[in-house]
Structure formats: C-alpha cells, structure tokens
Design a protein around this motif. Structure first.
Motif, PDB file in Angstrom:
ATOM      1  N   MET A   1       0.843  -1.194   0.000  1.00 47.50           N
ATOM      2  CA  MET A   1       0.000   0.000   0.000  1.00 47.50           C
ATOM      3  C   MET A   1       0.880   1.246   0.000  1.00 47.50           C
ATOM      4  N   ILE A   3       1.558   5.109   0.800  1.00 46.45           N
ATOM      5  CA  ILE A   3       1.120   6.103   1.778  1.00 46.45           C
ATOM      6  C   ILE A   3       1.575   7.476   1.305  1.00 46.45           C
ATOM      7  N   GLU A  83      -7.386  10.193   7.428  1.00 44.86           N
ATOM      8  CA  GLU A  83      -6.869   9.550   6.238  1.00 44.86           C
ATOM      9  C   GLU A  83      -8.009   8.920   5.440  1.00 44.86           C
ATOM     10  N   ILE A  85      -8.506   5.556   3.160  1.00 52.06           N
ATOM     11  CA  ILE A  85      -7.970   4.269   2.733  1.00 52.06           C
ATOM     12  C   ILE A  85      -8.666   3.865   1.444  1.00 52.06           C
ATOM     13  N   PHE A  87      -9.097   0.871  -1.482  1.00 49.20           N
ATOM     14  CA  PHE A  87      -8.873  -0.558  -1.674  1.00 49.20           C
ATOM     15  C   PHE A  87      -9.606  -1.073  -2.910  1.00 49.20           C
ATOM     16  N   ARG A  94      -5.405  -3.314  -0.351  1.00 50.63           N
ATOM     17  CA  ARG A  94      -5.226  -1.881  -0.135  1.00 50.63           C
ATOM     18  C   ARG A  94      -4.326  -1.290  -1.218  1.00 50.63           C
ATOM     19  N   MET A  97      -3.112   5.019   1.028  1.00 52.23           N
ATOM     20  CA  MET A  97      -3.636   5.826   2.127  1.00 52.23           C
ATOM     21  C   MET A  97      -3.339   7.280   1.787  1.00 52.23           C
TER      22      MET A  97
END
Length: 304
Positions: A1, A3, A83, A85, A87, A94, A97
């Motif tokens: 994922m 970020i 945040e 998220i 997906f 995921r 973020m």
C-alpha cells in the motif's frame, strides 16, 4: 500500500481531473453504482468527534476516517486529522492511504467548481471568499487554477487574518490579485464579483440577501442545522441546487432555517442529467459533502 502525505496527495488531485471525476461520481451515485451510507458520527469526549465515511463502487472502495478536535490549537495540532484508505473492491487489497484533510479540501473545492461550471452563465473572473481557513485556501487555489480567476476579495472578521491570507495567496499565484476586506464591506463588494462563496461556521447568514442576478452565491462551510451562511430571502428568490440531497435535508442549516420547499431543490446529478433552463438569476449552490466525492478523488489519485 502506498502512503501519501498532504503535499503528495494534493499533487495527485489536479482540479482538471478532479472536477470531471466528481461529475462522474455524482451520476454513479444517482444510478446506484456507488453505495455510500450516511456518515457515522461518534463523539469523542467533549471537544472531539470521529467521522467515518465509506463508499463502495465496482472498481474501488474508500473509507475516510476523520477526527475533529476544536481545541487542538493549544496542543499545537490541527483541528482536523485523518486519512482515506483506498482498496480494490473485488479483493480488498489496499491500494493507498491518502491524507484525509487534503482530500476533503480539494474534493469540496472541486464540487464548487463543478457547480459553477453547470450553473453560472459564464466562467468567473472575479470572486469574493468569506473565510480564511483551509477550505477558503483550497477554493482560492481552485478558482485560480481551474477558471483562471484573477481578482479575489477575501473577507474576515479579523483584518490580520484576511491580510495574511491574501499575502500567502499572492505568493502561490503571482498572476492573481487578492484584496482583504472587512465584514462591513461584503455587501458592496458582492455587487462587483461573479461569485461569492461562504466558507465559515457562521450561525447568522454572511452572504447578503441582495445580489446581482448574474452573481452566484455558494454556501460551503455551514454543516449543522444550527448554522447558516445563506439568507432565507436569497434562497426563496432563486433556484436552489445541492450536492447531495439526502445529506442537505438534515445538515444544511441554511435551507432548514429558511423552511425551503424541498420539492423544488435539485442536486448536481439532476442538473448534469437534465441541464438547467434558467440561469438568471443564477441558482444558489449549497454543499454538505458526501463519501462519493472522496471515492471520486481516490479514483483520480490512484488512476482507478
């Protein structure tokens, strides 16, 4: 994922891509292709609240978690943190973020841009912003970057805040002129701009009741029944368009306090689908936000 911090998230969400993505999401939500329940609001002690906003489409899903602590200045922390998220809807894997406050600020400004694009008689070249917070900054950037607005007035109860806002804006956009004004000057300046946007938590309307027919009024900041930025007289004199009809029915204090006739209120999806026949006077736009707009931003950020 992956970020992404605030600056990276902003870079992933250019308004030229975000505005059409919001339009697409509005239609998807209207036809049932996006499922998004009303946001969950959970109090945190006395001064805080947790907001949870999920949305699911066939391609991706999102959950935005935001905390709001109004007294965080004494801790040298932002009032709003959180945040988004993102997906994959088929597997749950995921993707990313994103910074929640940045997504909120930019998708909210994009909804305003879409409303202006759909409702105003022409692209604006001048605007008056009431408020000097995060949303005001996002809207100023959006108006300049998307429409090429070159003349902005910024109103605040604090002369210092208005001046600081304009100084910072000129550093970001040297081609634009920004002028701080006091609350007493709002009515006069509204007579000479194309659009006036309120971005406050006011409990008493801050936009004048009398505006030129071609001047568009937009209420963004008031998000509780006890809040109001748009006066009842203006709301009854013009057509009213909202971003999300169900949310506006219990969150748009401006409309609730004006006892608006909800049968005459349209949402953006309806305007996109059917157009609008009369732009004089320009309809009023009231936005309250929705998780579908976060999903639209996630699509842009991740290339979904």
């Amino acid at each position: 994922m992956h970020i992404f911090n605030a600056a990276q998230t902003a870079h992933l969400l250019p308004y030229t891509r975000l505005v059409p993505a919001i339009a697409e999401a509005a239609q998807d939500y209207a036809n049932g292709s996006i499922a998004a329940p009303e946001r969950l609001v959970v109090p945190i002690e006395e001064a805080g609240v947790l907001l949870a906003m999920p949305a699911i489409a066939q391609d991706i899903g999102v959950t935005k978690l935001i905390t709001v602590h109004g007294d965080n200045a004494r801790h040298d922390l932002p009032a709003i943190q959180g945040e988004v998220i993102v997906f994959d809807s088929k597997t749950g894997r995921r993707h990313a973020m994103l910074d929640g406050p940045t997504v909120t600020a930019r998708r909210t400004a994009a909804v305003t841009l879409l409303g202006i694009q759909l409702l105003a008689p022409a692209a604006p070249v001048s605007a008056l912003l009431i408020g000097t917070g995060v949303q005001a900054a996002a809207h100023a950037d959006a108006l300049i970057e998307f429409f090429g607005v070159t003349r902005l007035f910024v109103a605040s109860r604090s002369e210092h805040h208005a001046q600081a806002f304009c100084d910072a804006l000129r550093l970001r956009h040297a081609q634009a002129s920004a002028f701080p004004i006091g609350s007493a000057d709002i009515a006069a300046r509204c007579q000479e701009v194309d659009v006036v946007i309120a971005l406050t938590t006011a409990t008493v309307p801050v936009i004048p009741a009398q505006l030129p027919p071609a001047t568009m009024a937009i209420g963004v900041g008031a998000f509780k029944p006890e809040m109001a930025e748009l006066p009842a007289e203006l709301l009854h004199a013009r057509g009213v368009v909202v971003d999300h009809l169900a949310g506006a029915r219990h969150e748009a204090g401006d409309l609730l306090r004006a006892n608006i006739d909800w049968s005459k209120v349209r949402d953006l999806a309806s305007v996109i689908r059917n157009g609008i026949t009369d732009k004089s006077p320009v309809p009023v736009l009231k936005t309250v936000g929705h998780a579908a707009w976060d999903l639209a931003a996630a699509r842009v950020a991740t290339g979904a």
